[in-house]
Design a protein around this motif. Structure first.
Motif, short mmCIF file in Angstrom:
data_model
loop_
_atom_site.label_atom_id
_atom_site.label_comp_id
_atom_site.label_asym_id
_atom_site.label_seq_id
_atom_site.Cartn_x
_atom_site.Cartn_y
_atom_site.Cartn_z
N MET A 1 0.86 -1.16 0.00
CA MET A 1 0.00 0.00 0.00
C MET A 1 0.92 1.23 0.00
SD MET A 1 -3.03 1.09 2.67
CE MET A 1 -3.80 -0.48 2.62
N ASP A 2 0.67 2.11 -0.95
CA ASP A 2 1.52 3.31 -1.01
C ASP A 2 0.94 4.44 -0.16
OD1 ASP A 2 -0.57 4.24 -2.48
OD2 ASP A 2 0.55 4.65 -4.30
N ARG A 3 1.64 5.52 -0.12
CA ARG A 3 1.28 6.65 0.75
C ARG A 3 -0.08 7.24 0.37
NH1 ARG A 3 2.98 12.46 0.98
NH2 ARG A 3 2.97 12.94 3.18
N ASN A 4 -0.36 7.38 -0.90
CA ASN A 4 -1.63 7.96 -1.34
C ASN A 4 -2.83 7.10 -0.94
OD1 ASN A 4 -0.44 10.21 -2.43
ND2 ASN A 4 -0.27 9.36 -4.50
N GLN A 5 -2.67 5.80 -0.99
CA GLN A 5 -3.75 4.91 -0.59
C GLN A 5 -4.01 5.02 0.91
OE1 GLN A 5 -2.11 1.27 -2.17
NE2 GLN A 5 -3.64 1.22 -3.83
N LYS A 6 -2.95 5.14 1.69
CA LYS A 6 -3.11 5.31 3.14
C LYS A 6 -3.83 6.61 3.45
CE LYS A 6 0.93 2.61 4.49
NZ LYS A 6 2.25 2.64 5.12
N ILE A 7 -3.48 7.67 2.75
CA ILE A 7 -4.14 8.97 2.96
C ILE A 7 -5.62 8.86 2.60
CG2 ILE A 7 -4.27 11.35 2.14
CD1 ILE A 7 -1.19 11.29 1.92
N ALA A 8 -5.92 8.21 1.49
CA ALA A 8 -7.31 8.06 1.05
C ALA A 8 -8.12 7.27 2.06
CB ALA A 8 -7.35 7.38 -0.32
N ILE A 9 -7.56 6.20 2.59
CA ILE A 9 -8.27 5.41 3.61
C ILE A 9 -8.48 6.22 4.87
CG2 ILE A 9 -8.06 3.41 5.14
CD1 ILE A 9 -6.72 1.93 2.80
N GLY A 10 -7.47 6.97 5.28
CA GLY A 10 -7.59 7.81 6.48
C GLY A 10 -8.64 8.88 6.32
N CYS A 11 -8.65 9.55 5.17
CA CYS A 11 -9.65 10.59 4.91
C CYS A 11 -11.06 9.99 4.84
CB CYS A 11 -9.33 11.32 3.62
SG CYS A 11 -7.89 12.41 3.75
N GLY A 15 -13.98 10.94 7.40
CA GLY A 15 -15.23 11.46 6.87
C GLY A 15 -16.43 10.69 7.39
N CYS A 16 -16.30 9.37 7.45
CA CYS A 16 -17.40 8.53 7.98
C CYS A 16 -17.66 8.83 9.45
CB CYS A 16 -17.08 7.06 7.80
SG CYS A 16 -17.22 6.51 6.09
N GLY A 18 -16.98 11.60 11.00
CA GLY A 18 -17.56 12.94 11.07
C GLY A 18 -19.04 12.92 10.73
N LEU A 19 -19.41 12.16 9.72
CA LEU A 19 -20.81 12.05 9.32
C LEU A 19 -21.64 11.41 10.43
CD1 LEU A 19 -22.87 12.51 7.11
CD2 LEU A 19 -22.26 10.28 6.16
N ILE A 20 -21.10 10.38 11.06
CA ILE A 20 -21.81 9.74 12.17
C ILE A 20 -22.00 10.74 13.32
CG2 ILE A 20 -21.60 7.97 13.97
CD1 ILE A 20 -20.25 6.19 11.81
N ALA A 21 -20.98 11.52 13.62
CA ALA A 21 -21.08 12.52 14.69
C ALA A 21 -22.14 13.56 14.37
CB ALA A 21 -19.73 13.18 14.93
N ILE A 22 -22.20 14.00 13.12
CA ILE A 22 -23.21 14.99 12.72
C ILE A 22 -24.61 14.41 12.86
CG2 ILE A 22 -24.14 16.23 10.71
CD1 ILE A 22 -21.21 16.71 9.86
#
Length: 153
Positions: A1-11, A15-16, A18-22
Motif C-alpha cells: 500500500m503506497d502513501r496515497n492509498q493510506k491517505i485516502a483510507i484515512g480521509c 469522513g465517515c 464525522g458524518l456519524i457525529a453529525i
C-alpha cells in the motif's frame, strides 16, 4: 500500500466518523426541540388540557395544608407542574422563588415545605408524560410568557 492509498483510507474513515457525529448531534437537537425536523409542522398551538380530579383528596388534605399558600387551591396538579416547569426554564431565580411561594413550597421565611420533595419526585414522572408541554416552553421567552400568563390563576 503506497502513501496515497493510506491517505485516502484515512480521509474516508475520518469522513465517515464525522458524518456519524453529525447525525448523532442532529438526532439530539431534533429530539430536544432545539431545531425542527424538515417537513414537520411548526404550529405548536396544541391542546394541552388534561382532565384531573383535583378534589379527589380534598377531605384528607384540608387540615394538613393549613400553612400552605391559599392561592394554590385553584390550580390543578397538572397546572402546578406546568407553572413549576415553565418557571424553571426561565432560569430566573427571583421568578422561580415567586412560583415556589405561589405553589406553597416556600414559606414566608423562605424555608422549603415538606410537600416540595414529593412534588419534585412526581414532577419527573409528570415530565415524561408531558413532553409536548415542555417543548412548548423550551425557550426562555416562551417560558416567561407562560408564567406571566398563569401566575395569577
Amino acid at each position: 500500500m503506497d502513501r496515497n492509498q493510506k491517505i485516502a483510507i484515512g480521509c474516508g474513515g475520518a469522513g465517515c466518523l464525522g458524518l456519524i457525529a453529525i447525525v448523532v448531534v442532529c438526532v439530539i437537537l431534533f429530539s430536544t426541540g432545539y431545531i425542527t425536523m424538515p417537513g414537520s409542522s411548526t404550529n405548536r398551538n396544541e391542546n394541552l388540557n388534561s382532565n384531573t380530579n383535583s378534589n379527589s383528596n380534598s377531605n384528607s388534605n384540608l387540615n394538613e395544608n393549613t400553612n400552605s399558600n391559599s392561592s394554590t387551591s385553584s390550580l390543578s396538579d397538572d397546572d402546578k407542574h406546568k407553572l413549576f416547569q415553565a418557571a424553571g426554564m426561565t432560569r430566573d431565580n427571583e421568578l422561580i422563588q415567586k412560583v415556589l411561594h405561589k405553589l406553597g413550597f416556600l414559606t414566608a421565611d423562605n424555608t422549603v415545605s415538606d410537600d416540595y420533595a414529593p412534588f419534585v419526585k412526581g414532577h419527573m414522572d409528570w415530565a415524561t408524560k408531558n413532553y409536548r408541554f415542555i417543548q412548548s416552553v423550551n425557550a426562555v421567552e416562551k417560558a416567561r410568557a407562560y408564567v406571566d400568563e398563569h401566575m395569577n390563576d
